[in-house]
Structure formats: C-alpha cells, structure tokens
Design an enzyme around this catalytic site. Sequence first.
Site, PDB file in Angstrom:
ATOM      1  CB  THR A  53      -0.956  -0.004   1.215  1.00 15.76           C
ATOM      2  OG1 THR A  53      -0.179  -0.118   2.408  1.00 15.76           O
ATOM      3  CG2 THR A  53      -1.941  -1.165   1.128  1.00 15.76           C
ATOM      4  CB  THR A  55       1.358   5.626   3.750  1.00 17.17           C
ATOM      5  OG1 THR A  55       0.530   6.627   3.167  1.00 17.17           O
ATOM      6  CG2 THR A  55       2.154   6.222   4.894  1.00 17.17           C
ATOM      7  CB  CYS A  56       2.595   0.431   4.079  1.00 18.00           C
ATOM      8  SG  CYS A  56       1.048   0.708   4.969  1.00 18.00           S
ATOM      9  CB  SER A  57       5.003   0.371  -0.430  1.00 22.98           C
ATOM     10  OG  SER A  57       4.318  -0.819  -0.137  1.00 22.98           O
TER      11      SER A  57
END
EC number: 1.11.1.27
Length: 188
Positions: A53, A55-57
């Site tokens: 996803t 923001t996570c990545s």
Amino acid sequence: MPVKKRIPFVAFRTRVRDETIGGPNPYRWEVRTTEDYFSGKRVVLFSLPGAFTPTCSTQQLPDFERLYDEFRKVGIEAVYCLSVNDAFVMNAWGKALGLEKVRLIPDGSGEFTRKMGMLVAKDNLGFGMRSWRYAAVVNDSVVEQWFEEEGFSDNCESDPYWASSPQNILETLRTFDTARLGRVPIKF
C-alpha cells in the site's frame, strides 16, 4: 495497548527459505511465536494496514529500513513490521523492497492484531479487516512505549501517519534515553 502490558501469545505461520528444497519455491512453513520474536530483547514493532500500500511501501517501511542502524544505537535489537497479510504476500513485499534489516511478521488471520486491540475494518478501501497503524517499543515481551495514530476507527476516511513514524520513535527514544541516563541526544 497500555504501557507495561505483556503482548499476547500468538503463533505466526511463516515461510522461510530452505536451500534443501529444490525448485522455484524453496520455502518451508515454520511456526514462530511471539516468544520467538520478543522474549529477552528490546525491539520496535510497527504495524500498518497492508503490504504494497502507498504510505506503507513508500515511507514507513523504507524509512525504518534506512534508519535501522540508528535504532541499534539507542539499544533496539530488532525492528519488526507486522501486517494482516499472509506469509506469501509479506515475503513478496520484502523482496520487492529489497529489505535486509527489518523483519516482516505475517499476521495472516489477524489474531495478534485483534488481541492487541488494533483490528479495524477497512471495507471502504476493499481491504476487509486490517491493522490500525501503530508502533511499540517492546522490552522482553512487555510494551515499554506506545505510538498510535489518531482517529482509530473502522472505515476511517484518512490514513494518519506520524506517531508511528521511525523519525518520531527515534526522537522519543533519544529523549527517553537522555532523560534516563543523562546523555546528550544524538541528532539525525
């Protein structure tokens, strides 16, 4: 999750590389427990909504990887990223990002996340049940410090991100270490 509370006992189904297995998928199942990950060490655990996803990545996981050595300097022995994704997805995500330092924990069924009180519905994004974004400093399986993003709720329209950022956690650890030991803070 209150500070000084012991994290829940959970068994995670992981996939580990095994050179004795031939073929294009040389991995075997291995059950790892919270005791394997957290007993006898001081670690940072951060949890996020999902592998691959935005923001996570692009921010959270890459920044933890980049700042890993800074965490080691303040007494953190390991950094773990947990997500409500299965072992296959977590392994593919780690490989895609070229991770070398941060270890990924697959919470495929969401059991750990539920027991931590951080499971939320993200049906509005087509995700189903996922983790709210949070982080913790865990010392020998006990929560020492807690970093939870604001707005905890099902189907949240926004994706708050600052409290659980590695920059915020590092600054807090440095301040905590300075106050506790009377040291001069290290700036990054």
